[in-house]
Every structure is written in structure tokens, then in C-alpha cells.
Design a protein around this motif. Structure first.
Motif, PDB file in Angstrom:
ATOM      1  N   ARG A  85      30.717  23.858  77.562  1.00 50.00           N
ATOM      2  CA  ARG A  85      31.508  25.130  77.689  1.00 50.00           C
ATOM      3  C   ARG A  85      32.157  24.798  78.985  1.00 50.00           C
ATOM      4  NH1 ARG A  85      31.707  30.902  76.286  1.00 50.00           N
ATOM      5  NH2 ARG A  85      29.886  30.696  74.931  1.00 50.00           N
ATOM      6  N   PRO A  86      33.347  24.089  78.997  1.00 53.21           N
ATOM      7  CA  PRO A  86      34.071  23.724  80.062  1.00 53.21           C
ATOM      8  C   PRO A  86      34.217  24.628  81.250  1.00 53.21           C
ATOM      9  CG  PRO A  86      35.242  22.763  78.367  1.00 53.21           C
ATOM     10  CD  PRO A  86      34.178  23.812  77.976  1.00 53.21           C
ATOM     11  N   PRO A  87      33.660  24.469  82.679  1.00 51.46           N
ATOM     12  CA  PRO A  87      33.456  23.128  82.953  1.00 51.46           C
ATOM     13  C   PRO A  87      31.994  22.749  83.033  1.00 51.46           C
ATOM     14  CG  PRO A  87      33.587  24.614  84.836  1.00 51.46           C
ATOM     15  CD  PRO A  87      34.004  25.489  83.430  1.00 51.46           C
ATOM     16  N   TYR A  88      31.212  23.384  82.140  1.00 53.65           N
ATOM     17  CA  TYR A  88      29.687  23.050  82.013  1.00 53.65           C
ATOM     18  C   TYR A  88      29.468  22.318  80.995  1.00 53.65           C
ATOM     19  CZ  TYR A  88      29.005  26.531  85.729  1.00 53.65           C
ATOM     20  OH  TYR A  88      28.680  27.129  86.976  1.00 53.65           O
ATOM     21  N   SER A  89      28.380  21.216  80.867  1.00 52.81           N
ATOM     22  CA  SER A  89      28.122  20.724  79.692  1.00 52.81           C
ATOM     23  C   SER A  89      26.544  20.804  79.748  1.00 52.81           C
ATOM     24  CB  SER A  89      28.355  19.135  79.842  1.00 52.81           C
ATOM     25  OG  SER A  89      27.727  18.441  81.215  1.00 52.81           O
ATOM     26  N   TYR A  90      26.065  20.668  78.479  1.00 52.93           N
ATOM     27  CA  TYR A  90      24.623  21.139  78.392  1.00 52.93           C
ATOM     28  C   TYR A  90      23.654  19.832  77.893  1.00 52.93           C
ATOM     29  CZ  TYR A  90      26.740  25.642  77.507  1.00 52.93           C
ATOM     30  OH  TYR A  90      27.394  26.901  77.552  1.00 52.93           O
ATOM     31  N   ASP A  91      22.531  19.961  78.417  1.00 50.94           N
ATOM     32  CA  ASP A  91      21.318  19.096  78.221  1.00 50.94           C
ATOM     33  C   ASP A  91      20.109  19.670  78.029  1.00 50.94           C
ATOM     34  OD1 ASP A  91      20.619  16.020  78.031  1.00 50.94           O
ATOM     35  OD2 ASP A  91      19.709  16.570  80.031  1.00 50.94           O
ATOM     36  N   ILE A  92      19.240  19.090  77.223  1.00 49.83           N
ATOM     37  CA  ILE A  92      17.941  19.356  77.246  1.00 49.83           C
ATOM     38  C   ILE A  92      16.657  18.257  77.281  1.00 49.83           C
ATOM     39  CG2 ILE A  92      16.070  20.466  75.493  1.00 49.83           C
ATOM     40  CD1 ILE A  92      18.511  21.678  73.982  1.00 49.83           C
ATOM     41  N   SER A  93      16.061  18.534  78.296  1.00 54.24           N
ATOM     42  CA  SER A  93      14.935  17.620  78.514  1.00 54.24           C
ATOM     43  C   SER A  93      13.556  18.407  77.938  1.00 54.24           C
ATOM     44  CB  SER A  93      14.818  17.492  79.954  1.00 54.24           C
ATOM     45  OG  SER A  93      14.682  18.500  80.801  1.00 54.24           O
ATOM     46  N   THR A  94      12.463  17.515  77.448  1.00 56.01           N
ATOM     47  CA  THR A  94      11.658  18.112  76.729  1.00 56.01           C
ATOM     48  C   THR A  94      10.264  17.366  77.241  1.00 56.01           C
ATOM     49  OG1 THR A  94      11.715  16.592  74.969  1.00 56.01           O
ATOM     50  CG2 THR A  94      12.900  19.010  74.668  1.00 56.01           C
ATOM     51  N   GLN A 100      13.568  22.169  79.264  1.00 52.79           N
ATOM     52  CA  GLN A 100      14.215  22.849  80.271  1.00 52.79           C
ATOM     53  C   GLN A 100      15.754  22.528  79.493  1.00 52.79           C
ATOM     54  OE1 GLN A 100      13.835  22.522  84.340  1.00 52.79           O
ATOM     55  NE2 GLN A 100      16.060  22.191  84.505  1.00 52.79           N
ATOM     56  N   VAL A 101      16.646  23.681  79.451  1.00 56.22           N
ATOM     57  CA  VAL A 101      18.040  23.585  78.913  1.00 56.22           C
ATOM     58  C   VAL A 101      18.736  23.744  80.264  1.00 56.22           C
ATOM     59  CG1 VAL A 101      19.651  24.376  77.482  1.00 56.22           C
ATOM     60  CG2 VAL A 101      17.244  24.622  76.854  1.00 56.22           C
ATOM     61  N   THR A 102      19.649  22.816  80.510  1.00 60.55           N
ATOM     62  CA  THR A 102      20.470  22.689  81.816  1.00 60.55           C
ATOM     63  C   THR A 102      21.883  22.758  81.481  1.00 60.55           C
ATOM     64  OG1 THR A 102      18.865  21.604  82.742  1.00 60.55           O
ATOM     65  CG2 THR A 102      20.951  21.441  84.096  1.00 60.55           C
ATOM     66  N   ALA A 103      22.622  23.559  82.252  1.00 62.39           N
ATOM     67  CA  ALA A 103      24.351  23.539  82.025  1.00 62.39           C
ATOM     68  C   ALA A 103      24.591  23.060  83.509  1.00 62.39           C
ATOM     69  CB  ALA A 103      24.880  25.024  81.975  1.00 62.39           C
ATOM     70  N   THR A 104      25.224  21.860  83.492  1.00 60.10           N
ATOM     71  CA  THR A 104      25.830  21.360  84.852  1.00 60.10           C
ATOM     72  C   THR A 104      27.160  21.122  84.852  1.00 60.10           C
ATOM     73  OG1 THR A 104      23.973  19.523  84.615  1.00 60.10           O
ATOM     74  CG2 THR A 104      25.680  19.259  86.016  1.00 60.10           C
ATOM     75  N   ARG A 105      27.699  21.895  85.838  1.00 58.11           N
ATOM     76  CA  ARG A 105      29.210  21.865  86.133  1.00 58.11           C
ATOM     77  C   ARG A 105      29.933  20.814  86.637  1.00 58.11           C
ATOM     78  NH1 ARG A 105      32.077  26.601  87.685  1.00 58.11           N
ATOM     79  NH2 ARG A 105      34.116  26.108  88.475  1.00 58.11           N
ATOM     80  N   SER A 106      30.922  20.092  85.950  1.00 60.66           N
ATOM     81  CA  SER A 106      31.586  18.935  86.247  1.00 60.66           C
ATOM     82  C   SER A 106      32.697  19.003  87.096  1.00 60.66           C
ATOM     83  CB  SER A 106      32.215  18.293  84.745  1.00 60.66           C
ATOM     84  OG  SER A 106      33.180  19.319  84.490  1.00 60.66           O
ATOM     85  N   THR A 107      33.046  20.296  87.573  1.00 57.36           N
ATOM     86  CA  THR A 107      33.987  20.287  88.775  1.00 57.36           C
ATOM     87  C   THR A 107      33.478  20.966  89.863  1.00 57.36           C
ATOM     88  OG1 THR A 107      34.933  22.598  87.892  1.00 57.36           O
ATOM     89  CG2 THR A 107      35.729  20.608  87.034  1.00 57.36           C
TER      90      THR A 107
END
Length: 126
Positions: A85-94, A100-107
Motif C-alpha cells: 500500500r504505497p509507500p508501504y510494502s508488506y513482509d511476513i517473517s515466521t 511478525q507482519v511488517t509494513a516498511t515505508r519506501s520513502t
């Protein structure tokens, strides 16, 4: 004549008060990453996405006995959320005991990361 000066004094004091108030409001919302209405809506959407993905992880675990990657959740239709969901991208680590579900801002901006884990508490940080 004194009425005019009194009236002007009130107008000046009100103008100064409104300026100070508007500066405090904008600095408070900017810290939270919500300096614009679009930013506030975007942050709300990201938090909603994280909650949905965390709920999907719990459902997946209940049915499969393990946690899933984001790709697995999407391909197996546990979530209908996009990978970003720009500017965030999602990742899941298990791990075997959690996720942990993480949204990281690209800007540049705040918050730089928003995450949720198996405890279902959304957190953010820079």
C-alpha cells in the motif's frame, strides 16, 4: 478611538492564538505520520491490512499447524490484500512459535515501520 484599539487588540491576540494552535496541530500530526488527510487515511489502511494479515496467520495456523509466508496467504486465498500500500510494502517473517507482519515505508517519512505479531498489537517505529 479606544474601542478601535481594543477591537484591534482582540483581533491580534486571536490571530496569534490561532497561529500557535495550527502549528501545534501540524507538528503533532506530522510526528505520527499523518500530516495530510491522505497520510492519515493511508496509515489507517496499513494498520487495517496488518490486522487482516495477522488474523489470516492465526486462521492458517489453526488449520495447517504452522505459520505461512505472505505468498502462501495470498495464493491460498487467506487474504485478498496486495503486497503493498504505497509507500508501504508488506513482509511476513515466521518462526515455529510466532510471526511478525511488517509494513516498511519506501520513502522518507514517519513511521518508517509498522508491525504486528501473534499478540495482535500494532506497533510502529522509525
Amino acid at each position: 478611538m479606544s474601542r478601535i484599539f481594543g477591537f484591534l487588540g482582540i483581533v491580534i491576540v486571536l490571530a496569534i492564538g490561532m497561529y500557535i494552535y495550527s502549528q501545534q496541530i501540524s507538528s503533532t500530526s506530522a510526528v505520527a505520520g499523518q500530516s495530510t488527510p491522505t497520510g492519515a487515511v493511508n496509515i489507517t489502511g496499513v494498520r487495517s491490512d496488518l490486522l487482516s494479515m495477522a488474523s489470516a496467520e492465526r486462521n492458517y495456523y489453526a488449520q495447517q499447524g504452522k505459520y505461512a509466508s505472505l505468498e502462501d496467504l495470498i495464493s491460498e486465498k487467506y487474504v485478498t490484500i496486495e503486497r503493498s500500500r504505497p509507500p508501504y510494502s508488506y513482509d511476513i517473517s515466521t518462526t515455529s512459535s510466532g510471526f511478525q507482519v511488517t509494513a516498511t515505508r519506501s520513502t522518507p517519512g514517519s513511521p518508517a515501520k509498522i508491525w504486528i505479531d501473534e499478540n495482535m498489537q500494532v506497533q510502529s517505529g522509525d
